[in-house]
Design an enzyme around this catalytic site. Sequence first.
Site, PDB file in Angstrom:
ATOM      1  N   ALA A  31       0.838  -2.375 -18.748  1.00  0.00           N
ATOM      2  CA  ALA A  31       1.100  -3.464 -18.569  1.00  0.00           C
ATOM      3  C   ALA A  31       1.932  -4.833 -20.023  1.00  0.00           C
ATOM      4  O   ALA A  31       1.880  -5.902 -19.403  1.00  0.00           O
ATOM      5  CB  ALA A  31      -0.090  -3.977 -17.639  1.00  0.00           C
ATOM      6  N   LYS A 100       0.442  -1.015   5.485  1.00  0.00           N
ATOM      7  CA  LYS A 100       1.555  -1.191   6.366  1.00  0.00           C
ATOM      8  C   LYS A 100       2.247  -1.703   7.372  1.00  0.00           C
ATOM      9  O   LYS A 100       3.217  -1.783   7.457  1.00  0.00           O
ATOM     10  CB  LYS A 100       2.063   0.735   5.773  1.00  0.00           C
ATOM     11  N   GLU A 124       3.925  -0.660  -2.797  1.00  0.00           N
ATOM     12  CA  GLU A 124       4.294   1.335  -3.048  1.00  0.00           C
ATOM     13  C   GLU A 124       3.780   2.154  -2.188  1.00  0.00           C
ATOM     14  O   GLU A 124       3.931   2.805  -2.075  1.00  0.00           O
ATOM     15  CB  GLU A 124       4.736   0.935  -4.265  1.00  0.00           C
ATOM     16  N   GLY A 129       1.498   7.254   0.394  1.00  0.00           N
ATOM     17  CA  GLY A 129       0.235   6.990  -0.332  1.00  0.00           C
ATOM     18  C   GLY A 129       0.215   7.079  -1.404  1.00  0.00           C
ATOM     19  O   GLY A 129       0.560   5.796  -2.090  1.00  0.00           O
ATOM     20  N   ILE A 131       2.371   8.950  -3.538  1.00  0.00           N
ATOM     21  CA  ILE A 131       3.709   8.977  -3.786  1.00  0.00           C
ATOM     22  C   ILE A 131       5.152   8.209  -3.986  1.00  0.00           C
ATOM     23  O   ILE A 131       5.084   7.541  -3.455  1.00  0.00           O
ATOM     24  CB  ILE A 131       4.579   9.855  -2.779  1.00  0.00           C
ATOM     25  N   GLY A 182     -11.718   9.518   4.129  1.00  0.00           N
ATOM     26  CA  GLY A 182     -11.465   8.385   3.590  1.00  0.00           C
ATOM     27  C   GLY A 182      -9.821   8.608   3.342  1.00  0.00           C
ATOM     28  O   GLY A 182      -8.971   7.804   3.441  1.00  0.00           O
ATOM     29  N   GLU A 185      -6.997   6.098   9.423  1.00  0.00           N
ATOM     30  CA  GLU A 185      -7.808   4.330   9.392  1.00  0.00           C
ATOM     31  C   GLU A 185      -8.794   3.803  10.022  1.00  0.00           C
ATOM     32  O   GLU A 185      -9.243   4.792  10.949  1.00  0.00           O
ATOM     33  CB  GLU A 185      -6.087   3.898  10.630  1.00  0.00           C
ATOM     34  N   LYS A 200       5.628   3.687   8.920  1.00  0.00           N
ATOM     35  CA  LYS A 200       5.708   3.712   7.277  1.00  0.00           C
ATOM     36  C   LYS A 200       7.815   3.692   7.577  1.00  0.00           C
ATOM     37  O   LYS A 200       8.544   3.904   7.287  1.00  0.00           O
ATOM     38  CB  LYS A 200       5.210   4.707   7.240  1.00  0.00           C
ATOM     39  N   GLY A 298      -5.977   8.938   0.681  1.00  0.00           N
ATOM     40  CA  GLY A 298      -7.178   9.484  -0.197  1.00  0.00           C
ATOM     41  C   GLY A 298      -6.876   8.189  -1.616  1.00  0.00           C
ATOM     42  O   GLY A 298      -6.332   7.078  -1.396  1.00  0.00           O
TER      43      GLY A 298
HETATM   44  N1  HSE Z   1      -4.122   7.140   7.767  1.00  0.00           N
HETATM   45  C1  HSE Z   1      -2.915   7.015   6.918  1.00  0.00           C
HETATM   46  C2  HSE Z   1      -2.797   8.288   6.493  1.00  0.00           C
HETATM   47  C3  HSE Z   1      -3.181   6.398   5.126  1.00  0.00           C
HETATM   48  O1  HSE Z   1      -3.430   9.686   7.105  1.00  0.00           O
HETATM   49  O2  HSE Z   1      -1.556   8.651   6.509  1.00  0.00           O
HETATM   50  C4  HSE Z   1      -2.612   6.025   4.292  1.00  0.00           C
HETATM   51  O3  HSE Z   1      -1.683   5.233   4.466  1.00  0.00           O
END
Ligand code: HSE
Length: 408
Positions: A31, A100, A124, A129, A131, A182, A185, A200, A298
Site C-alpha cells: 500500500a 453485491k 472486487e 469471492g 477470485i 460461512g 447468505e 453477480k 468463505g
Molecule cells: N453466499 C455467497 C455464495 C457468498 O455462496 O457464493 C459469496 O458471495
Amino acid sequence: MIQVAILGFGVVGSGVAEVIRRNNGPISARAGAGIEVKYILDVRDFPDSPYADRFVKDFSVIEQDPEVEVVVETIGGCAVAYDYTKRALNAGKSVVTSNKELVAEHGFELLHLAREHTASYLFEASVGGGIPILHPLTQCLAANRLTEVQGILNGTTNYILTRMITDGISFEEALKEAQQRGYAEHDPTDDVEGIDACRKICILATIAFGRHVYPRQVPTEGITKITLADVSYADAAGMKVKLLGRAIRQPEDRVMAYVAPHFVPVSDPLASVEDVFNAITVRGNAIGDVMFYGRGAGMLPTASAVVSDVIEAARHVRTRRFLSWEEGGEDYVVGTQTLATQWFLRLKGAIRDLEGLGPVSILGRAGAPEDEVGVITEAMTRAELERRLAGRTALSAIRVLDESADLA
Ligand code: HSE
C-alpha cells in the site's frame, strides 16, 4: 499511516480484520503506507475480541473522523449499508465492499458519488469471492470487445450440488453444512433461488458491456426444483448439473442475461468446478476464452479480495481509482426468448408419448418409475419447446450448455 474502519463484524468483516493483522507487513509495503484498523462498527458487543477497544456503534464517529480514509462495508444488503456508503463517500472517504446487492442495485449512482468526491468505490470481493475477476475485466482484458461472460457464481449452491451428486446427501443437510462453513447468505433463499448469482451476473455484465444491468431485468431460477432424478439423468448423459449465470452480447449493443441450472457436459471445464469453488469464463474477440477459478465464498478468500481493494484505495488516497460505466435502461437488457439450446426433459409417460418433440436422445437411470422418461432434445427456444410439448407438463426442463454454439 492509513486508518481503516470496518462496518459489520460478521464472517467477511472479521476476516478482513484478521487478514490485515496477519499479513500487515506485506499489505503495508504494497500500500506504500501502514494500514491500521481504527474502528469496527457493529450493533453487537465483542468483549473478548482482540479488537474490543475499537468497536463503535455510532457511524457518525467514523464519518466525522478525518483520519479514517478507507471504509470497508461488509454489512450487506441495501438498507444501512447504502446510507453509510453514501455518507462515507460524501465525506471524501473511499469505500471498499463485498456487498453485491448494493453494487448491483446502486453501483452506478455510488460510482458517480465517488467521482464527485474524488474517492474510490471498489468491490472486487462482490463477485467470485477471492477470485480476481473485476480488475482483470476492467484492466487486463480492456483491449477486447467482450461477447460473453458466464460461470458458476454462487459457492453455496455449487457446494450443495456437489454434496448431493457426489455423496448423495440431502439438499437440507448440504445447505446446513454450507451455512456452518460461512458460505451462505444471511437469508440462504438468496443463494438457493439464484438471487445472489443474479446480482453477480449483473455486476459482471455491467463491467463487461459498459452499461448498468439491474437484477429486476434478469430472469432468475435457482436450484430448489432440482431433484436427485435430474442429477442421475445428467450422469447418464455424461453431464453435471450446475447453476450458471450468463450474459451474452446481443445485436444493437444490447445484452441478454439470465441465471438458471444447466446440464453441463463433463468435457466443459465448468463441469469439474466443485464444492465452494466458482469459475467464470470470459469470451473476448482478441483473447478468445479465458477462465478464472478459485474459492467463491468463505471468510478468508473473500477478505483476501476486500483487503486487496483496501490496498488499492490506500494507494489512491485523495485521487481516485478510475472505474465507471453508463446507466442502463429498460430496453437495454433483452429476455431469453431468442436463446435456442438443447433441453433436458423429464416427462411423465412412456417412450411412445414422445411424438412431436422432434429428434431426442433417450436417457435411462437406475430406479426410474415405469411412467417416467428422460430425454435430451435438439436446440430450440423455450417457446418452441412449449409448442412441441403441446400441453404436456415436463417434470423438469433444464437447458443444456452448448459451448460450441456461436453465441456472439
Ligand atoms: N453466499 C455467497 C455464495 C457468498 O455462496 O457464493 C459469496 O458471495
